[in-house]
Write an enzyme that holds these catalytic residues in place. Structure first.
Site, PDB file in Angstrom:
ATOM      1  N   LEU B  85      -4.698   7.506  -3.708  1.00  0.00           N
ATOM      2  CA  LEU B  85      -5.615   7.370  -2.576  1.00  0.00           C
ATOM      3  C   LEU B  85      -5.733   5.925  -2.116  1.00  0.00           C
ATOM      4  O   LEU B  85      -5.324   4.998  -2.826  1.00  0.00           O
ATOM      5  CB  LEU B  85      -6.981   7.916  -3.001  1.00  0.00           C
ATOM      6  CG  LEU B  85      -6.959   9.427  -3.312  1.00  0.00           C
ATOM      7  CD1 LEU B  85      -8.117   9.832  -4.199  1.00  0.00           C
ATOM      8  CD2 LEU B  85      -6.963  10.230  -2.025  1.00  0.00           C
ATOM      9  N   PRO B  86      -6.290   5.710  -0.911  1.00  0.00           N
ATOM     10  CA  PRO B  86      -6.252   4.354  -0.342  1.00  0.00           C
ATOM     11  C   PRO B  86      -7.177   3.343  -1.008  1.00  0.00           C
ATOM     12  O   PRO B  86      -6.882   2.157  -0.998  1.00  0.00           O
ATOM     13  CB  PRO B  86      -6.638   4.560   1.127  1.00  0.00           C
ATOM     14  CG  PRO B  86      -7.291   5.896   1.182  1.00  0.00           C
ATOM     15  CD  PRO B  86      -6.728   6.712   0.061  1.00  0.00           C
ATOM     16  N   THR B 116      -3.559   1.963  -5.689  1.00  0.00           N
ATOM     17  CA  THR B 116      -3.806   0.547  -5.948  1.00  0.00           C
ATOM     18  C   THR B 116      -5.234   0.249  -5.522  1.00  0.00           C
ATOM     19  O   THR B 116      -5.562   0.295  -4.340  1.00  0.00           O
ATOM     20  CB  THR B 116      -2.831  -0.334  -5.157  1.00  0.00           C
ATOM     21  OG1 THR B 116      -1.522  -0.124  -5.686  1.00  0.00           O
ATOM     22  CG2 THR B 116      -3.178  -1.804  -5.299  1.00  0.00           C
ATOM     23  N   LYS B 191      -0.714  -5.350 -11.885  1.00  0.00           N
ATOM     24  CA  LYS B 191      -0.088  -5.194 -10.573  1.00  0.00           C
ATOM     25  C   LYS B 191      -0.550  -6.289  -9.606  1.00  0.00           C
ATOM     26  O   LYS B 191       0.258  -6.882  -8.893  1.00  0.00           O
ATOM     27  CB  LYS B 191      -0.408  -3.819  -9.974  1.00  0.00           C
ATOM     28  CG  LYS B 191       0.313  -3.642  -8.643  1.00  0.00           C
ATOM     29  CD  LYS B 191       0.123  -2.339  -7.948  1.00  0.00           C
ATOM     30  CE  LYS B 191       0.835  -2.427  -6.581  1.00  0.00           C
ATOM     31  NZ  LYS B 191       0.652  -1.248  -5.763  1.00  0.00           N
ATOM     32  N   LYS B 266      -3.663  -6.433   1.753  1.00  0.00           N
ATOM     33  CA  LYS B 266      -4.688  -5.636   1.050  1.00  0.00           C
ATOM     34  C   LYS B 266      -4.720  -5.995  -0.436  1.00  0.00           C
ATOM     35  O   LYS B 266      -5.783  -6.224  -1.019  1.00  0.00           O
ATOM     36  CB  LYS B 266      -4.383  -4.142   1.218  1.00  0.00           C
ATOM     37  CG  LYS B 266      -5.360  -3.214   0.493  1.00  0.00           C
ATOM     38  CD  LYS B 266      -4.775  -1.805   0.316  1.00  0.00           C
ATOM     39  CE  LYS B 266      -5.462  -1.063  -0.843  1.00  0.00           C
ATOM     40  NZ  LYS B 266      -4.751   0.152  -1.271  1.00  0.00           N
TER      41      LYS B 266
END
Lengths: 316, 316, 316, 316
Positions: B85-86, B116, B191, B266
């Site tokens: 999901l975003p 992420t 990450k 982002k």
């Protein structure tokens, strides 16, 4: 006054004349931390050297070399003249002074400048030597004092390829690799471009590792992730800035040895000048420059530039 | 197997209530650009999927999967629930809503979040699931849409290693590599650390190459110098930002495909939040963030982030 | 007028020797955009001028001045010599050339350099003139072309205060204010420190106003808040970068006029050099420099530097 | 369960009942460094106060105020409720909790939030209160602890102007100025825009003054030049960062008092979030944020942010 006339007398009549005719393979001008190691390697490989430095003591530190009183003398009757000096203005002076290289150098000799200087200065040197009929290359090195000692330097060469071929045997006695980068000044430009990227990516690795550490990650694990991912770079896989991650790197040796912060700061200042001259924005390069300058203000000037990791940790 | 046929029988003849009891291997929630490809790969490898997305049309794009009406339904009677999901708030909502995952998921099922998101949100998800008695991992991916399509994603895993072992067979059907990064949130943190470095070094390469170009260097030559020197990094040797240097990279394809500028922006915003939370300065990371934001203001939001090379060239 | 015709007559009929002995009040060397306006103001106030420029056409644009063939000639038999040139190297050349100022200037004459140059160059000029026995000041200006035209320039003066007193009457015919900043080079240093701050704060205002605009604030209201708060600065209350906030500023005139982006970029490059020379970190100054460089790459080189507001708005 | 009923019993029969009906002028929630001073000023000006803080000891520090056990209680039967809390999430919680403000507040009462919070959170508070039928304003302050003590705060007000008029008499008992900035959230947005500029220009002044100092300028002279030139700003003429230039500023008091580095860093983090939300690049704002973060890592977190001058001086 008397003394000077006496010396002139000597010069006219005796040993200076002979000195000037002393033939050698290489005239080496600039016997600093780098120069002494490069010159010594040439001597070890069997080259006969004439050396000059403003400090006679420095010049004398090259084993088995003939110490000269002027750049002119060092440049006379040799096959190759090498300069290894702190900045472009000094190289130009050593070249064009009344007792400079151009006064002594033979038209068949080759001349290379292994100093790291402003590419615009290097291009001016190419112009001056061309007008004087002397074959010239800019041949800055990477690898630092350790590479100079071990004879594993990389030479980045700018100028005529044919000349580069002739110089190659000498370079390979001081280094492990030669990269021909293009025309006049290309060696200097390529070096600066590389070091610009190096300075940026080292800070990048330091920021990422410090962030991971503060968030509780195991740094060996994080470094493995980075090295097998898109963050991989020389600063992560060859010269990691975190103490203990890799052996035999400055970070594991109290940031001693390696590439001093003040020297990468110098290179980034040169990159900045070049960038201004050609209108290339270097947003991160400029920020990296300032970070190394700030580090210098916090006692890191003589430490390896990977100490940026320690700088970011702060002092609370 | 028998059970499934039986259920299908029920499905044909009976009602939605029974659909909710449909058992499958994987419940996949969030069928966007990444999710659809990951889900399709699972189906191809023989997994039976239940899928959910706020857009029913999106959910229906997974071939051969059962489309569910709620996250709860997708999480019921499956071995593994995956969310893609975003952002963190969405994952939390999908988890804890009245028709959310926690309402449907079996205590023996596993739950992983491959979105992420902010590591602090990920750590909250670990806490919520732990309290609910559900085994959970954060498993963000790198490799982008191309890696998702090809099934070559890298999973960065945070949480219990035993759980990670159990999830591994599923992950290897969507990706090519699994890296266990540490405890709760470590996948997300690793990450972000990697992408922070990536963003910085990509801009570094772009600045160095643009500087070299403006100074007249041949860029293939310069790139060879960099790749055999200390400036070498993934952005120079694998995904070079200069058009024509490497085939099959976004730079040679009009900067299409790859890792969109808005997405690395982002990630850098998340890195910024994390850095603030733990007091880690990210001087270049923050500058890199702003450079990608500025690029977005100049029409590069949907282009690969290596377009920073083009951005630096300007428009005069 | 009579006098001029008479001189022309002499010129036609007699020899260069007499030209060299022509006495005047001021020798003005460097008739560019600034110089022509400054020189014209001196003429208007009744000073007799001898002028020199590499472009004879430029030199002839000063009404009523005697055009000279060399800097030497312009410096001969005048009370004050003024140089207004693009960079330090040029000033040094004009000073020391075979037909340079030092060849012509009288020991009782005063010499000032109003160019904006590297303070280190300015300090070298002080040294050279001192050795030559000539009284010298660095007197860079702020106020730009508009201030030069209106005779409202501010002169920042470095060097001996007694000399400064003697030069004052001339300066006040070209400007509205004189600030004595300290010893040799202090005028240049003070100017660069001020412009460093100016560049930073202008970008700051532009960022704040652009942020407010994107968040939906009325910019007149926001500017009132800033001007009565801690964000107040010259760039908010005197030369606001948002079109329409203030009349008669470049922002309200399509960013024409004012202080060109390329010129503040030049000043920030000088500031950068000076900062390197003395080991002062300029983290924001350096970033500001790069932002103006980037603007130049997007077509703003000849626009007022307040166009950074427009640059930040982007092009989507 | 028993315990709760017992308490309710007590509440019904005795003093809590009376407390809840106690009428006062103002309910003040959040008695920190700022809140205690603002509340005390209201008391001094004759207002009757009910106060609440998670720390009862903190609440008790307001002289002559009635200490409440819940936000609900503090919000009951007062004309105005003021919140002064560390972050948006806390304000939201205090507003909507089971014992929160919305449970107690009268429809005719006014509610203002003087905390500095994310404008997006402030806009959510406007939405929540609007749905609840409560008149609300965001009214963040500038002026710090000193302004709070002296009653000279500036209030930046976002929301309905009619409501603002009604709140004005209260605000003027805690501050010296009210600026209406626009609709919902505009107070917070304007404050962040101003502080973004402030943070940038303070660093700018510090860089310029440090550069001047290292180049040997007298800093009083340099500051006079700046204050009469284009570098002039609040940080140069009102709160100069160089010790000894101005009396009664933090720089002349060991950087104590004033606006703590950690607080401007917090504001810049909020500005960063807002900038991301609306797509406004803040290149220098982001760099300034990181500089203050780095300062915090070097022991300056609790010092006035003008200590950036000292930070730049380094430690060699």
């Amino acid at each position: 006054m008397f003394q000077k006339r006496f010396i002139l007398l000597l010069k006219t009549h005796k040993n200076v004349f002979q000195q000037r005719n002393l033939s050698a393979d290489v005239g080496f001008i600039g016997i600093g931390n780098m120069g002494v190691r490069m010159a010594n390697n040439l001597v070890k490989k069997g080259r006969k050297l004439k050396v000059y430095d403003v400090s006679k003591a420095a010049a004398q530190s090259v084993t088995g070399a003939h110490v000269c009183s002027t750049p002119e003398e060092a440049a006379t009757d040799v096959d190759l003249v090498i300069t290894m000096l702190p900045e472009g203005a000094t190289v130009k002076k050593v070249l064009t002074a009344d007792d400079g290289i151009l006064k002594g150098i033979n038209k068949n000799s080759l001349l290379i400048d292994s100093s790291t200087i402003d590419p615009l200065d290097a291009q001016e040197l190419h112009k001056i030597t061309k007008e004087a009929g002397i074959k010239f290359l800019d041949t800055p090195v990477s690898g630092g004092v350790i590479g100079a000692e071990a004879g594993t330097l990389t030479f980045m060469v700018g100028g005529d390829e044919g000349v580069a071929k002739k110089v190659e045997p000498y370079l390979m006695q001081m280094g492990g690799r030669i990269m021909h980068c293009g025309g006049p000044g290309a060696g200097q430009i390529a070096k600066l471009c590389n070091n610009l990227i190096l300075g940026i990516s080292m800070i990048g690795i330091a920021e990422g590792m410090n962030l991971g550490a503060k968030m509780g990650l195991d740094l060996n694990t994080l470094n493995n992730v980075i090295n097998t991912s898109t963050g991989r770079c020389w600063s992560s896989d060859t010269c990691n800035p975190v103490p203990g991650i890799m052996p035999n790197v400055p970070a594991s040796n109290n940031y001693d040895g390696g590439f001093q912060t003040k020297l990468i700061a110098k290179d980034l200042a040169l990159a900045q000048n070049v960038a201004v001259s050609c209108g290339a924005p270097i947003l991160l390069g400029s920020a990296a420059h300032q970070i190394f300058r700030t580090m210098a203000a916090y006692g890191y000037a003589n430490k390896d530039f990977s100490a940026v990791y320690k700088f970011l940790q702060g002092q609370n």
